[in-house]
Enzyme design. Structure first.
Site, PDB file in Angstrom:
ATOM      1  N   ARG A  73       0.880  -1.178   0.000  1.00  0.00           N
ATOM      2  CA  ARG A  73       0.000   0.000   0.000  1.00  0.00           C
ATOM      3  C   ARG A  73       0.906   1.212   0.000  1.00  0.00           C
ATOM      4  NH1 ARG A  73      -2.650   3.969   0.011  1.00  0.00           N
ATOM      5  NH2 ARG A  73      -4.836   4.217   0.595  1.00  0.00           N
ATOM      6  N   GLU A  91     -11.512   4.399  -5.505  1.00  0.00           N
ATOM      7  CA  GLU A  91     -11.645   2.947  -5.627  1.00  0.00           C
ATOM      8  C   GLU A  91     -11.965   2.577  -7.073  1.00  0.00           C
ATOM      9  OE1 GLU A  91     -11.157   0.544  -3.114  1.00  0.00           O
ATOM     10  OE2 GLU A  91     -10.280   2.335  -2.231  1.00  0.00           O
ATOM     11  N   ARG A 110      -0.700  -5.528   4.844  1.00  0.00           N
ATOM     12  CA  ARG A 110       0.006  -5.027   3.672  1.00  0.00           C
ATOM     13  C   ARG A 110       1.250  -4.247   4.099  1.00  0.00           C
ATOM     14  NH1 ARG A 110      -4.980  -1.770   1.062  1.00  0.00           N
ATOM     15  NH2 ARG A 110      -4.818  -0.909   3.154  1.00  0.00           N
TER      16      ARG A 110
END
Length: 182
Positions: free
Chosen positions: A63, A71, A127
């Site tokens: 990330r 999105e 992440r």
């Protein structure tokens, strides 16, 4: 003879300064590959602010720190972004697809990248959180914001480039770059 030695020393000093400043300027302008950082290989781009890399033989989802792109799929976050003023959910998804396309234009499967971590290395989803540097030394995170495909997202304690990102965002909006064209 003494005068000649002083003149040679002075010229040597001037030459040294020119070369030194020239090198520093070149690194700043063209970017410097961050070979001092952990190297990874891009596997794929998930969306505008997330990539998958191979790091030390393991696939890791990364990330991008400080970056929030719309999105690219309908989900809860897309609905939140819609309420935050990016348009209806379908518009958010279309903008997200544009942001992903821009990220894909900068990193492709097989590209080598370098990862810089901040205070916190992983998020609550496991992440990796990183600033990602391209082979030419440019920071992917910053490129996405400066070109108008993301908003800055500051999540303490990872705030190392917060001011830089905010400045880029403001400039991208004012100059109608990327998603801010209209």
């Amino acid at each position: 003879m003494r005068y000649l030695n002083r003149k040679i020393n002075f010229l040597a000093l001037v030459l040294l300064l020119i070369v030194s400043f020239g090198c520093f300027g070149q690194k700043k302008e063209t970017g410097q590959t961050r070979t001092d950082l952990p190297q990874a290989v891009v596997v794929r781009v998930v969306d505008g602010d997330t990539i998958v890399v191979n790091l030390n033989g393991m696939e890791e989802k990364v990330r991008l720190i400080g970056v929030d792109t719309p999105e690219s799929r309908v989900n809860k976050r897309a609905e939140i972004q819609s309420r935050e003023g990016l348009g209806d959910t379908q518009t958010v998804v279309e903008l997200g697809k544009e942001a992903k396309k821009f990220t894909v234009s900068l990193v492709k499967p097989g590209d080598k990248v370098y990862l810089e971590f901040d205070v916190q290395q992983r998020d609550k989803y496991g992440r990796l959180l990183a600033y990602v540097y391209l082979q030419d030394g440019r920071m992917l995170n910053k490129e996405i914001i400066c070109n108008g495909y993301a908003m800055p997202l500051t999540v303490p304690p990872n705030v190392k480039y917060e001011e830089e990102f905010r400045k880029c965002y403001k400039e991208a909006r004012e100059n109608r770059r990327g998603l801010w064209k209209e």
